[in-house]
Design a protein around this motif. Structure first.
Motif, PDB file in Angstrom:
ATOM      1  N   ARG A  52       0.837  -1.179  -0.018  1.00 14.71           N
ATOM      2  CA  ARG A  52       0.010   0.075  -0.045  1.00 14.71           C
ATOM      3  C   ARG A  52       0.962   1.405  -0.051  1.00 14.71           C
ATOM      4  O   ARG A  52       0.458   2.231  -0.794  1.00 14.71           O
ATOM      5  CB  ARG A  52      -0.852  -0.145   1.045  1.00 14.71           C
TER       6      ARG A  52
ATOM      7  N   GLN B 220       0.017   9.043  -6.146  1.00 17.00           N
ATOM      8  CA  GLN B 220       0.299  10.377  -5.596  1.00 17.00           C
ATOM      9  C   GLN B 220       0.911  11.371  -6.651  1.00 17.00           C
ATOM     10  O   GLN B 220       0.683  12.138  -7.325  1.00 17.00           O
ATOM     11  CB  GLN B 220       0.968  10.741  -4.202  1.00 17.00           C
TER      12      GLN B 220
ATOM     13  N   ASP C 137       0.267   3.891  -2.914  1.00 12.78           N
ATOM     14  CA  ASP C 137       0.008   5.444  -2.457  1.00 12.78           C
ATOM     15  C   ASP C 137       0.767   6.244  -2.930  1.00 12.78           C
ATOM     16  O   ASP C 137       0.252   7.303  -3.489  1.00 12.78           O
ATOM     17  CB  ASP C 137      -0.088   5.422  -1.024  1.00 12.78           C
ATOM     18  N   LYS C 138       2.151   6.143  -2.829  1.00 13.79           N
ATOM     19  CA  LYS C 138       3.056   7.141  -3.325  1.00 13.79           C
ATOM     20  C   LYS C 138       3.059   7.082  -4.723  1.00 13.79           C
ATOM     21  O   LYS C 138       3.196   8.526  -5.107  1.00 13.79           O
ATOM     22  CB  LYS C 138       4.590   6.757  -2.650  1.00 13.79           C
TER      23      LYS C 138
ATOM     24  N   TYR D  54      -7.783  -0.472  -6.594  1.00  7.57           N
ATOM     25  CA  TYR D  54      -7.173   0.691  -5.220  1.00  7.57           C
ATOM     26  C   TYR D  54      -6.301   1.732  -5.978  1.00  7.57           C
ATOM     27  O   TYR D  54      -6.439   2.790  -5.424  1.00  7.57           O
ATOM     28  CB  TYR D  54      -6.523  -0.147  -4.317  1.00  7.57           C
ATOM     29  N   TYR D  55      -5.383   1.364  -6.867  1.00  2.73           N
ATOM     30  CA  TYR D  55      -4.575   2.344  -7.361  1.00  2.73           C
ATOM     31  C   TYR D  55      -5.052   3.439  -8.088  1.00  2.73           C
ATOM     32  O   TYR D  55      -4.700   4.513  -7.929  1.00  2.73           O
ATOM     33  CB  TYR D  55      -3.349   1.662  -8.286  1.00  2.73           C
TER      34      TYR D  55
ATOM     35  N   GLU E  85      -8.415  10.111  -6.288  1.00  2.00           N
ATOM     36  CA  GLU E  85      -8.414  10.752  -5.076  1.00  2.00           C
ATOM     37  C   GLU E  85      -7.520  11.957  -4.876  1.00  2.00           C
ATOM     38  O   GLU E  85      -7.696  13.010  -4.528  1.00  2.00           O
ATOM     39  CB  GLU E  85      -8.244   9.698  -3.782  1.00  2.00           C
ATOM     40  N   GLY E  86      -6.263  11.739  -5.365  1.00  2.00           N
ATOM     41  CA  GLY E  86      -5.131  12.650  -5.646  1.00  2.00           C
ATOM     42  C   GLY E  86      -5.339  13.834  -6.589  1.00  2.00           C
ATOM     43  O   GLY E  86      -4.790  14.781  -6.346  1.00  2.00           O
TER      44      GLY E  86
ATOM     45  N   LYS F  92      -6.948   5.685  -5.663  1.00  2.00           N
ATOM     46  CA  LYS F  92      -6.036   6.592  -5.209  1.00  2.00           C
ATOM     47  C   LYS F  92      -5.406   7.831  -6.148  1.00  2.00           C
ATOM     48  O   LYS F  92      -5.367   8.901  -5.695  1.00  2.00           O
ATOM     49  CB  LYS F  92      -4.902   5.934  -4.740  1.00  2.00           C
TER      50      LYS F  92
END
Length: 99
Positions: free
Chosen positions: A45, A53, A49-50, A89-90, A96-97, A93
């Motif tokens: 994760r 982003q 996440d990184k 999920y990726y 979301e970013g 994210k």
């Protein structure tokens, strides 16, 4: 990669026919629609996440750069492939970013 028992499933639903825990869904069988996102274990994760982003900030061209590199073709970045269980999920994210 963690064994399947280390994964968790987040189910998004209101108890209706699309909720895989509802009696109506179980009676009708699977609908074939995505009803949740598999959350990667903490070690994966953090990478997802990184990366998401950076892709949200720098665009899909950054993602293409990673995928075109030797490291991008390693198992570490499998989540970037549409067939990977952590891809939803990726993608979530990234969206979301971007907000």
């Amino acid at each position: 990669v963690q064994p399947p028992s280390a994964m968790s499933l987040v189910v998004v639903g209101d108890g209706g026919a699309e909720d895989p825990t509802s009696a109506e869904f179980i009676e009708k069988g699977q609908s074939g629609k995505v009803s949740g996102v598999i959350i990667p274990p903490p070690d994966i994760r953090a990478i997802v996440d990184k990366t998401a982003q950076f892709v949200a900030k720098h665009g899909k061209s950054f993602e293409n750069k990673i995928m075109g590199s030797a490291e991008g073709n390693s198992a570490k970045f499998n989540f970037m492939k549409a067939t990977d269980p952590y891809n939803a999920y990726y993608e979530f994210k990234i969206k979301e970013g971007e907000e």
